[in-house]
Design a protein around this motif. Structure first.
Motif, PDB file in Angstrom:
ATOM      1  N   GLY A  68       3.919   0.989 -13.828  1.00 47.44           N
ATOM      2  CA  GLY A  68       3.122  -0.215 -13.670  1.00 47.44           C
ATOM      3  C   GLY A  68       2.357  -0.279 -12.366  1.00 47.44           C
ATOM      4  N   ARG A  69       2.046   0.891 -11.789  1.00 49.48           N
ATOM      5  CA  ARG A  69       1.278   0.958 -10.547  1.00 49.48           C
ATOM      6  C   ARG A  69      -0.141   1.445 -10.854  1.00 49.48           C
ATOM      7  N   THR A  70      -1.123   0.814 -10.244  1.00 43.12           N
ATOM      8  CA  THR A  70      -2.511   1.225 -10.434  1.00 43.12           C
ATOM      9  C   THR A  70      -2.922   2.126  -9.291  1.00 43.12           C
ATOM     10  N   LEU A  71      -3.227   3.377  -9.597  1.00 43.91           N
ATOM     11  CA  LEU A  71      -3.628   4.327  -8.571  1.00 43.91           C
ATOM     12  C   LEU A  71      -5.124   4.192  -8.332  1.00 43.91           C
ATOM     13  N   LEU A  72      -5.477   3.626  -7.183  1.00 39.02           N
ATOM     14  CA  LEU A  72      -6.876   3.386  -6.862  1.00 39.02           C
ATOM     15  C   LEU A  72      -7.521   4.555  -6.137  1.00 39.02           C
ATOM     16  N   SER A  95      -4.761  10.440  10.281  1.00 32.84           N
ATOM     17  CA  SER A  95      -5.465   9.585   9.343  1.00 32.84           C
ATOM     18  C   SER A  95      -4.493   9.285   8.233  1.00 32.84           C
ATOM     19  N   CYS A  96      -4.712   8.197   7.530  1.00 33.58           N
ATOM     20  CA  CYS A  96      -3.865   7.923   6.382  1.00 33.58           C
ATOM     21  C   CYS A  96      -4.721   7.883   5.134  1.00 33.58           C
ATOM     22  N   VAL A  97      -4.143   8.382   4.069  1.00 37.94           N
ATOM     23  CA  VAL A  97      -4.780   8.298   2.760  1.00 37.94           C
ATOM     24  C   VAL A  97      -4.031   7.205   2.024  1.00 37.94           C
ATOM     25  N   GLY A  98      -4.649   6.053   1.817  1.00 35.90           N
ATOM     26  CA  GLY A  98      -3.936   4.935   1.227  1.00 35.90           C
ATOM     27  C   GLY A  98      -4.038   4.942  -0.285  1.00 35.90           C
ATOM     28  N   GLU A  99      -2.908   4.860  -0.947  1.00 36.12           N
ATOM     29  CA  GLU A  99      -2.872   4.632  -2.383  1.00 36.12           C
ATOM     30  C   GLU A  99      -2.567   3.154  -2.557  1.00 36.12           C
ATOM     31  N   ASN A 100      -3.598   2.356  -2.739  1.00 32.80           N
ATOM     32  CA  ASN A 100      -3.407   0.911  -2.705  1.00 32.80           C
ATOM     33  C   ASN A 100      -2.877   0.389  -4.020  1.00 32.80           C
ATOM     34  N   ASP A 101      -1.908  -0.509  -3.936  1.00 31.09           N
ATOM     35  CA  ASP A 101      -1.323  -1.101  -5.111  1.00 31.09           C
ATOM     36  C   ASP A 101      -1.067  -2.563  -4.794  1.00 31.09           C
ATOM     37  N   ARG A 127      -1.371   9.740 -11.357  1.00 27.73           N
ATOM     38  CA  ARG A 127      -1.776   8.631 -12.226  1.00 27.73           C
ATOM     39  C   ARG A 127      -0.761   8.378 -13.342  1.00 27.73           C
ATOM     40  N   ALA A 128      -0.250   9.446 -13.947  1.00 30.50           N
ATOM     41  CA  ALA A 128       0.670   9.273 -15.076  1.00 30.50           C
ATOM     42  C   ALA A 128       1.943   8.550 -14.652  1.00 30.50           C
ATOM     43  N   GLU A 129       2.505   8.955 -13.516  1.00 29.75           N
ATOM     44  CA  GLU A 129       3.720   8.290 -13.039  1.00 29.75           C
ATOM     45  C   GLU A 129       3.424   6.856 -12.614  1.00 29.75           C
ATOM     46  N   GLY A 130       2.239   6.632 -12.064  1.00 30.77           N
ATOM     47  CA  GLY A 130       1.856   5.267 -11.714  1.00 30.77           C
ATOM     48  C   GLY A 130       1.799   4.371 -12.936  1.00 30.77           C
ATOM     49  N   ILE A 131       1.190   4.875 -14.003  1.00 32.29           N
ATOM     50  CA  ILE A 131       1.110   4.094 -15.243  1.00 32.29           C
ATOM     51  C   ILE A 131       2.506   3.798 -15.774  1.00 32.29           C
ATOM     52  N   ASP A 157       0.855  -1.178   0.000  1.00 32.09           N
ATOM     53  CA  ASP A 157       0.000   0.000   0.000  1.00 32.09           C
ATOM     54  C   ASP A 157       0.895   1.233   0.000  1.00 32.09           C
ATOM     55  N   TYR A 158       0.350   2.326  -0.471  1.00 30.81           N
ATOM     56  CA  TYR A 158       1.089   3.595  -0.529  1.00 30.81           C
ATOM     57  C   TYR A 158       0.304   4.621   0.272  1.00 30.81           C
TER      58      TYR A 158
END
Length: 248
Positions: A32-36, A240-246, A25-29, A4-5
């Motif tokens: 190869g990371r999916t920004l949920l 609180s945490c904001v999770g960028e799940n991968d 999103r662009a850097e994730g793509i 998780d991020y």
């Protein structure tokens, strides 16, 4: 291992501080990371307007921790000087150390320095009452962790000083590590010395964080967790945490 991020919000009745800015999103793509869950959406769920945030702590400058600087147009950024030196120096010629950095993002930090919007804290630096920054290095040349005093005691946002709880428990560093021996020292003394209970060292990418801590509100299960667990006391931040799940 699944990762998780996380982006963190440290909030009290006096101020709101964001810790790390995630990636877009662009850097994730590209990687190869999916920004949920985009950072701005997570912040909105907590009632945090990025333009109103005055202080952002950057634990280090890897793409997944410093990729959203433009979201915070009025913020002052807090970064270890050694990290910026590391990100523009000879170690960036080594792909094993430099590949996690994005040149344009590092250049933006340099521009922010010249604009007077970057503060370089000391190795052990109280930013505000109840919130301090501590240089540990190891993962990168200038990684720092954040210690937060909550009503139930101190917590340490370890960021990539410990990707997973297992790194500390098993004394095994993550593969992307600049100085392994420095991290092992941090696991033995530096990080435990900042908390009352080792369980309050919060790893930077461990899905167990969301499993071990309650959701920050209705409908936020598996996405945003509250780490303090109890109501505020005077000037003691709630996290609180904001999770960028991968799941890759």
């Amino acid at each position: 291992m699944p990762m998780d991020y996380f982006v963190w919000v440290v909030r009290s009745d006096r101020r709101t501080v964001v810790v790390d800015t995630g990636f877009g999103r662009a850097e994730g793509i590209r990687r190869g990371r999916t920004l949920l869950a985009p950072v701005e959406a997570g912040l909105a769920a907590l009632g945090v307007a990025p333009a109103a945030v005055d202080d952002v702590v950057l634990t280090h400058l890897h793409y997944d921790h410093a990729g959203g600087l433009a979201l915070f147009p009025h913020a002052r950024f807090h970064l270890q000087e050694q990290e910026l030196q590391f990100a523009v120096g000879v170690h960036m010629t080594d792909s094993s150390r430099g590949s996690a950095y994005v040149a344009d993002e590092v250049a933006e930090v340099v521009r922010l320095v010249h604009a007077g919007r970057v503060r370089f804290p000391g190795a052990d630096d109280e930013l505000f009452p109840g919130l301090s920054l501590h240089a540990v290095g190891g993962h990168t040349g200038g990684t720092q962790v954040v210690r937060v005093t909550t009503a139930r005691g101190p917590l340490v946002l370890a960021s990539d000083a410990a990707h997973f709880s297992a790194n500390i428990e098993q004394r095994r560093v993550f593969a992307v590590t600049h100085e392994p021996e420095r991290l092992l020292e941090a696991y033995a003394t530096r990080l435990p010395g900042l908390v009352d209970d080792p369980a309050d060292i919060i790893p930077g990418h461990d899905p167990l964080v969301l499993a071990r801590h309650p959701a920050a509100g209705a409908g936020l299960e598996g996405h945003i967790a509250r780490l303090s667990g109890v109501p505020l006391v005077v000037d003691a931040p709630v996290l609180s945490c904001v999770g960028e799940n991968d799941t890759g």
